[in-house]
Design a protein around this motif. Structure first.
Motif, mmCIF file in Angstrom:
data_model
loop_
_atom_site.group_PDB
_atom_site.id
_atom_site.type_symbol
_atom_site.label_atom_id
_atom_site.label_comp_id
_atom_site.label_asym_id
_atom_site.label_seq_id
_atom_site.Cartn_x
_atom_site.Cartn_y
_atom_site.Cartn_z
ATOM 1 N N GLU A 6 0.702 -1.031 -0.137
ATOM 2 C CA GLU A 6 0.094 0.030 0.004
ATOM 3 C C GLU A 6 0.918 1.270 0.021
ATOM 4 O O GLU A 6 2.070 1.206 0.404
ATOM 5 C CB GLU A 6 -1.078 -0.191 1.268
ATOM 6 N N SER A 7 0.398 2.295 -0.486
ATOM 7 C CA SER A 7 0.891 3.600 -0.298
ATOM 8 C C SER A 7 -0.091 4.717 -0.516
ATOM 9 O O SER A 7 -1.311 4.347 -0.834
ATOM 10 C CB SER A 7 1.928 3.694 -1.584
ATOM 11 N N GLY A 9 -0.819 7.142 2.082
ATOM 12 C CA GLY A 9 -1.486 7.513 3.184
ATOM 13 C C GLY A 9 -0.694 8.609 3.462
ATOM 14 O O GLY A 9 0.299 9.133 3.057
ATOM 15 N N LEU A 20 -5.471 6.139 -1.932
ATOM 16 C CA LEU A 20 -4.515 5.000 -1.653
ATOM 17 C C LEU A 20 -4.468 4.138 -2.793
ATOM 18 O O LEU A 20 -5.435 3.935 -3.772
ATOM 19 C CB LEU A 20 -5.011 4.197 -0.494
ATOM 20 N N CYS A 22 -2.480 0.152 -3.990
ATOM 21 C CA CYS A 22 -2.105 -1.017 -3.321
ATOM 22 C C CYS A 22 -1.674 -1.749 -4.917
ATOM 23 O O CYS A 22 -2.372 -2.288 -5.603
ATOM 24 C CB CYS A 22 -3.287 -1.879 -2.902
ATOM 25 N N ARG A 38 -9.649 -1.468 7.449
ATOM 26 C CA ARG A 38 -8.741 -0.463 8.257
ATOM 27 C C ARG A 38 -8.955 -0.876 9.733
ATOM 28 O O ARG A 38 -9.853 -1.527 10.169
ATOM 29 C CB ARG A 38 -9.525 1.167 8.152
ATOM 30 N N VAL A 93 -5.037 2.711 10.297
ATOM 31 C CA VAL A 93 -4.254 1.948 9.238
ATOM 32 C C VAL A 93 -5.152 1.373 8.445
ATOM 33 O O VAL A 93 -5.902 0.723 8.684
ATOM 34 C CB VAL A 93 -3.226 0.949 10.083
ATOM 35 N N TYR A 95 -5.404 -1.095 5.292
ATOM 36 C CA TYR A 95 -4.901 -2.533 4.513
ATOM 37 C C TYR A 95 -5.643 -3.009 3.384
ATOM 38 O O TYR A 95 -6.813 -2.899 3.324
ATOM 39 C CB TYR A 95 -4.948 -3.581 5.304
ATOM 40 N N GLN A 116 0.955 -4.341 4.322
ATOM 41 C CA GLN A 116 1.588 -4.162 5.253
ATOM 42 C C GLN A 116 0.779 -2.946 6.183
ATOM 43 O O GLN A 116 0.997 -2.655 7.409
ATOM 44 C CB GLN A 116 2.954 -3.569 5.373
ATOM 45 N N THR A 118 -1.010 1.206 5.634
ATOM 46 C CA THR A 118 -0.476 2.557 5.465
ATOM 47 C C THR A 118 -1.486 3.408 6.297
ATOM 48 O O THR A 118 -2.714 3.275 6.285
ATOM 49 C CB THR A 118 -0.686 3.223 3.923
ATOM 50 N N GLN A 119 -0.875 4.338 6.966
ATOM 51 C CA GLN A 119 -1.630 5.139 8.034
ATOM 52 C C GLN A 119 -2.476 6.475 7.567
ATOM 53 O O GLN A 119 -1.599 6.899 6.537
ATOM 54 C CB GLN A 119 -0.229 5.667 9.046
#
Length: 124
Positions: A6-7, A9, A20, A22, A38, A93, A95, A116, A118-119
């Motif tokens: 993921e990216s 956040g 977001l 993934c 989440r 977070v 997912y 993993q 992303t916040q």
């Protein structure tokens, strides 16, 4: 096997937007239904949204319906979550998950692979 990353956040003010992504590895990404879940501190992981293999069917939690949009690009092995009108209660977070023919799109137990996380933090 599918690996998910993921990216996208970050920190955003209430009312703002985030997108977001993934990224999935392997040639089998397009065979999997995909979902976003989440988890906020002290809470259980909860369903946010999911999308079928073809992208023709989508599912949303009531709390995000009308604000979030899930989509996928199987040619790029990528899943997206466009989040608009963000609220402080969206802080968690996030997912992404892949499930092969899940019995239910809403249950995290039906998904086989997870990223993993992303916040996402929404300030008031």
């Amino acid at each position: 096997q599918v690996q998910l990353v993921e990216s996208g956040g970050g920190l955003v003010q209430a009312g703002g937007s985030l997108r977001l992504s993934c990224a999935g590895s392997g040639r089998t990404f397009s065979r999997y239904a995909m979902g976003w879940f989440r988890q906020a501190p002290g809470k259980e992981r909860e369903f946010v949204t999911a999308i079928s293999v073809s992208g023709g069917s989508t599912y949303y939690a009531d709390s995000v319906k009308g604000r979030f949009t899930i989509s996928r690009d199987n040619a790029k092995n990528t899943l997206y979550l466009q989040m608009n009108s963000l609220k402080p209660e969206d802080t968690a977070v996030y997912y992404c998950a892949a499930g092969f023919n899940p019995g239910s799109y809403y249950s995290p137990r039906q998904y086989d692979y997870w990223g993993q996380g992303t916040q996402v933090t929404v300030s008031s």
